[in-house]
Structure formats: structure tokens, C-alpha cells
Write a protein that holds these residues in place. Structure first.
Motif, short mmCIF file in Angstrom:
data_model
loop_
_atom_site.label_atom_id
_atom_site.label_comp_id
_atom_site.label_asym_id
_atom_site.label_seq_id
_atom_site.Cartn_x
_atom_site.Cartn_y
_atom_site.Cartn_z
N CYS A 124 0.85 -1.19 0.00
CA CYS A 124 0.00 0.00 0.00
C CYS A 124 0.88 1.24 0.00
N ARG A 125 0.43 2.25 -0.74
CA ARG A 125 1.16 3.53 -0.76
C ARG A 125 0.21 4.65 -0.38
N ARG A 126 0.78 5.67 0.25
CA ARG A 126 -0.03 6.87 0.51
C ARG A 126 0.24 7.83 -0.64
N VAL A 127 -0.79 8.15 -1.39
CA VAL A 127 -0.61 8.94 -2.60
C VAL A 127 -1.06 10.38 -2.43
N ARG A 128 -1.76 10.65 -1.34
CA ARG A 128 -2.20 12.03 -1.11
C ARG A 128 -1.72 12.43 0.28
N HIS A 129 -1.06 13.58 0.31
CA HIS A 129 -0.48 14.06 1.55
C HIS A 129 -1.53 14.83 2.34
N ALA B 299 -13.16 15.44 10.19
CA ALA B 299 -12.00 16.02 9.50
C ALA B 299 -11.00 14.92 9.12
N ARG B 300 -10.84 13.95 10.00
CA ARG B 300 -9.93 12.84 9.70
C ARG B 300 -10.44 12.02 8.53
N ARG B 301 -11.75 11.79 8.48
CA ARG B 301 -12.31 11.00 7.37
C ARG B 301 -12.08 11.73 6.06
N ARG B 302 -12.29 13.07 6.05
CA ARG B 302 -12.07 13.85 4.82
C ARG B 302 -10.60 13.79 4.42
N ALA B 303 -9.70 13.87 5.43
CA ALA B 303 -8.27 13.95 5.14
C ALA B 303 -7.73 12.67 4.49
N VAL B 304 -8.37 11.53 4.75
CA VAL B 304 -7.82 10.27 4.22
C VAL B 304 -8.57 9.75 3.01
N ARG B 305 -9.63 10.46 2.62
CA ARG B 305 -10.41 9.99 1.48
C ARG B 305 -9.52 9.91 0.24
N ASP B 306 -9.48 8.76 -0.41
CA ASP B 306 -8.66 8.52 -1.61
C ASP B 306 -7.19 8.81 -1.40
#
Ligand SMILES: [Zn+2]
Ligand SMILES: [Zn+2]
Length: 239
Positions: free
Chosen positions: A161-166, A177-184
Motif C-alpha cells: 500500500c502507498r499513501r498517494v495524497r499528503h 476532518a480525519r475522514r475527509r483527510a484520508v479519502r482517496d
């Protein structure tokens, strides 16, 4: 191969020789003396699915897990509550490269995993965005997962797995706010068809990150996703 393993365990033994207990200062060879290890903060009344600490006498599942959109993971397994001295061990690992904390907590996670039923097929650490990885120099979840995988005899797929959005650091943010921050925010390399994936993280707070990862892993074919963390914080603890 065998020789290499022996050398590492030898170095490991030397490095922790006469290390005082990180909690009470008693002399010993482990990060924590047996007494302090037994006193580490257990989770009181965790939700059976997401491990959120619930009030005494509450239902076995929290309102969110009982609701119409339950998490994408099957279960969060947490060793401890995020409270002293476990919080200090984790911040030491996360921000100050305290490798002995990774060894202690990762090995305990590995022991919990070895007794798990069902046992995950592979372990995957929660990834950091490359930018944060460069700044910190290591991924604390990977350091835990290395020890856990070795102890439990499970394959570690660190690059799966990679994190593609910072996103901004999550400390202090509320659940929405956490849910929005990790979406996609995550991508899975290749397929994990039919596999039970064990996600490894240091602390789970709102479970937004592991829920999003579980969602993308299941979209990539995972049969089941379970989460293995050193500590579970409550939603109000602001980690
Ligand atoms: Zn002690
Ligand atoms: Zn729950």
C-alpha cells in the motif's frame, strides 16, 4: 542465512544489555521490567469491532459499528490503551527513533498475531506519504510490523500500500476532518484477491485511516482486513 539471523539476535542482545526499565528505572535487560510490563494499560470495554473504549455496561458494539455504514475492516486488535507509559513508548518510537520500543511493542503484536484465529495471510504496515517518510526517515508502523511479522512467522508486504495524497497531521482533528483527510489517500499495488490482510499501525484513534485502507484493500480483492495496533486511543484523546 542461519548465521545472519544469529548475528542479529546477538547484536540485539548486546544492545539491550543492562538497559534500565523505561518506566521505573529498575536494572534489567528489557525495555520494561516484568512488573511494569504486567501493569501496562489494558483497554477497558473495547467495541468488539473497532476497539473504541466504551462506557461500562454498553453494548458490545459502538453506535458507529452498529450503524448502516460499519467499518470496512473486520476488527481492530489493540494491545493497550493509549495511556502512560505506552503513549511515551509510542511517541519515542514515532519522533525519536526509539528502536527498542518498536522491538517490544512489535514483538508483543507478533505474539498476539501468532495466536489469532483467523490468522492474516500477509501483514501490511500503514504507509506514510513519501514526503513525510523523507522528513522522519522511517515509518514507525513498518518498524513495528517487521518485529510482528518475524515473531508470528507471517510474510510482510511493506510496499503493498502507498499513501498517494499528503494530508495534514491528524493530531487534534475531529473524526469528520480525519475522514475527509484520508479519502482517496491510499493506493494498493496489484491485487490481493482472496487474502486476509493484517494492517499494522502504532495508534488507532478514530479508525478513519485504517478504515480507508481497508476499503481500498477490499476493492483490490482482499477477503478480509484486520487491524493490529500497539494502542487504541479514544476519540477525545487528540492523538
Ligand atoms: Zn519497571
Ligand atoms: Zn466500534
Amino acid at each position: 542465512m542461519e548465521l545472519g539471523v544469529n548475528i542479529w539476535s546477538f547484536i540485539d542482545r548486546i544492545l539491550c544489555w543492562r538497559q534500565p526499565c523505561a518506566c521505573c528505572g529498575a536494572p534489567g535487560r528489557a525495555l520494561l521490567c516484568p512488573g511494569c510490563l504486567a501493569d501496562l494499560p489494558r483497554l477497558d470495554n473495547p467495541c468488539r469491532r473497532c476497539a473504541e473504549p466504551l462506557p461500562a455496561g454498553a453494548t458490545p458494539l459502538c453506535p458507529r459499528c452498529l450503524g448502516p455504514r460499519p467499518p470496512a475492516f473486520a476488527r481492530v486488535h489493540a494491545l493497550f490503551a493509549y495511556a502512560p507509559p505506552v503513549d511515551r513508548l509510542i511517541t519515542g518510537l514515532k519522533y525519536h527513533g526509539r528502536w527498542e520500543a518498536a522491538r517490544l511493542l512489535g514483538s508483543l503484536l507478533g505474539e498476539a498475531l501468532a495466536g489469532a484465529d483467523p490468522l492474516p495471510d500477509i501483514l501490511v504496515p500503514v504507509p506514510l506519504h513519501p514526503r513525510r517518510l523523507r522528513r522522519r526517515g522511517y515509518n514507525q508502523a513498518l518498524e513495528l510490523a517487521r518485529h510482528a511479522a518475524a515473531r508470528a512467522g507471517l510474510p510482510l508486504e511493506a510496499g503493498r500500500c502507498r499513501r498517494v495524497r499528503h494530508g495534514p497531521p491528524q493530531a487534534g482533528q475531529d473524526a469528520a476532518a480525519r475522514r475527509r483527510a484520508v479519502r482517496d489517500a491510499f493506493a494498493v499495488d496489484g491485487r490481493v484477491d482472496g487474502l486476509h490482510v493484517g494492517l499494522v499501525d502504532d495508534v488507532v484513534t478514530t479508525a478513519a485511516t485504517v478504515n480507508e485502507l481497508a476499503r481500498v484493500l477490499r476493492r483490490a480483492g482482499a477477503r478480509e482486513v484486520s487491524v493490529w495496533c500497539a494502542a487504541r486511543a479514544g476519540r477525545t484523546s487528540g492523538t
